[in-house]
Design an enzyme around this catalytic site. Structure first.
Site, PDB file in Angstrom:
ATOM      1  CG  HIS A 141      -1.508  -2.659  -0.090  1.00  0.00           C
ATOM      2  ND1 HIS A 141      -1.439  -2.889  -1.447  1.00  0.00           N
ATOM      3  CD2 HIS A 141      -0.443  -3.318   0.450  1.00  0.00           C
ATOM      4  CE1 HIS A 141      -0.383  -3.664  -1.710  1.00  0.00           C
ATOM      5  NE2 HIS A 141       0.230  -3.927  -0.577  1.00  0.00           N
ATOM      6  CG  HIS A 197       2.891  -6.556  -2.343  1.00  0.00           C
ATOM      7  ND1 HIS A 197       3.911  -6.473  -1.412  1.00  0.00           N
ATOM      8  CD2 HIS A 197       2.515  -7.860  -2.397  1.00  0.00           C
ATOM      9  CE1 HIS A 197       4.133  -7.699  -0.913  1.00  0.00           C
ATOM     10  NE2 HIS A 197       3.311  -8.543  -1.494  1.00  0.00           N
TER      11      HIS A 197
END
Ligand SMILES: [Zn+2]
Length: 311
Positions: free
Chosen positions: A125, A164
């Site tokens: 991320h 994710h």
């Protein structure tokens, strides 16, 4: 050649707030399961520190300095609502990057067939100028750039099967035509990116969102019909994996229904692809996975399959 396990024990000193899912116990559970007798055949190495020059492959100097300056002398400092740092976080983060680069070096030099990097914090991320989602630096994207810039590879592929979307890896590789990034992920879910329309600066990104509740059978169909054909077109020299295990049905942060055996299947499938297209060269690094039992079991099966490739 055997499989290399790179252990980032400094990751055990990267503290997060009490009750945070990205906890020290995750890495401890992974290291514990990989200490079992069935993993005696692994080559083991402690992750080396990355240098600033390594981070500069993906992040600007001001961003690196900002994270270093945020590390507290004691206690915790929050970088955003999800992401904190503690006194041990700098060494943990740099050894996470360093571990990935070392794994690439060892696999490309033929010292190991493939490698798994057991580390935290995760990295997928972390954007170019923004730490987020428990991540500080883009471990796997830096490894991709290291392979391209320093080893002279023509093309690398990054497969991210964390539940994710790997928005950070996408951001860091968006304008790198020699890198291909493919991500399967639940949508809608944090961080909200990863739509099929996000294709990268040179059609070098493939996003494969999965609806909540997607199980292993549908995942396998999408890997076979969407992911593998594109990977074959790309014909990478090295396959990198962002191995998150939070698509497991037991995971508390998401709603996919993969089983431990599905992680064995995707690992076996990616290794078979690598065997046919890039000399079996695979470097995998830990991203998410927040149910400790499911994480340990899934990492164990992932590394077991990597070890079965020893040729
Ligand atoms: Zn995740």
């Amino acid at each position: 050649m055997p499989t290399l396990l790179v252990e980032n024990r400094a990751g055990l000193a990267h503290e997060m707030p009490a009750g945070h899912p990205e906890q020290i116990a995750r890495l401890q559970a992974v290291l514990d399961v990989l200490a079992g007798p069935e993993f005696a055949g692994l080559i083991r190495a402690e992750a080396p520190m990355a240098g600033e020059g390594d981070l500069l492959l993906a992040h600007p100097a001001e961003h690196i300095a900002a994270i270093r300056d945020a590390i507290p002398d004691r206690g915790l400092a929050a970088l955003d609502p999800d992401t904190s740092v503690s006194p041990g976080s700098w060494e943990a983060a740099l050894k996470g990057v360093g571990g990935c680069l070392y794994a690439v070096d060892q696999v490309l030099s033929g010292e190991a067939t493939n490698a798994f990097v057991a580390t935290r914090p995760p990295g997928h991320h972390a954007e170019r100028i923004r730490p987020m989602g428990f991540c500080l630096f883009g471990n796997i994207a830096i490894a991709a750039k290291h392979a391209l810039e320093r080893h002279g590879l023509s093309r690398v592929a990054v497969v991210d099967f964390d539940v994710h979307h790997g928005n950070g890896t996408q951001d860091l590789l968006w304008d790198e035509p020699r890198a291909f990034f493919v991500s399967s992920h639940q949508m809608p879910l944090y961080p909200g990116t990863g739509a099929p329309s996000e294709r990268g600066g040179s059609n070098n990104i493939l996003n494969l969102p999965l609806g909540p509740g997607t199980g292993g059978a549908e995942m396998r169909r999408i890997v076979e019909t969407r992911m593998l054909p594109r990977l074959a077109e790309i014909a990478p020299d090295l396959l990198l994996i962002s191995a998150g295990f939070d698509a497991h049905r037991a995971d508390p942060l998401a709603n996919l229904n993969w089983d431990t055996e599905d992680f064995a299947w995707i690992t076996r499938t990616l290794c078979a692809f690598a065997g046919a297209h890039c000399g079996g060269r695979v470097v995998s690094t830990l991203e998410g996975g927040y149910d400790l039992d499911a994480l340990a079991a899934s990492v164990a099966t992932h590394v077991t399959v990597l070890m079965e490739q020893d040729g």
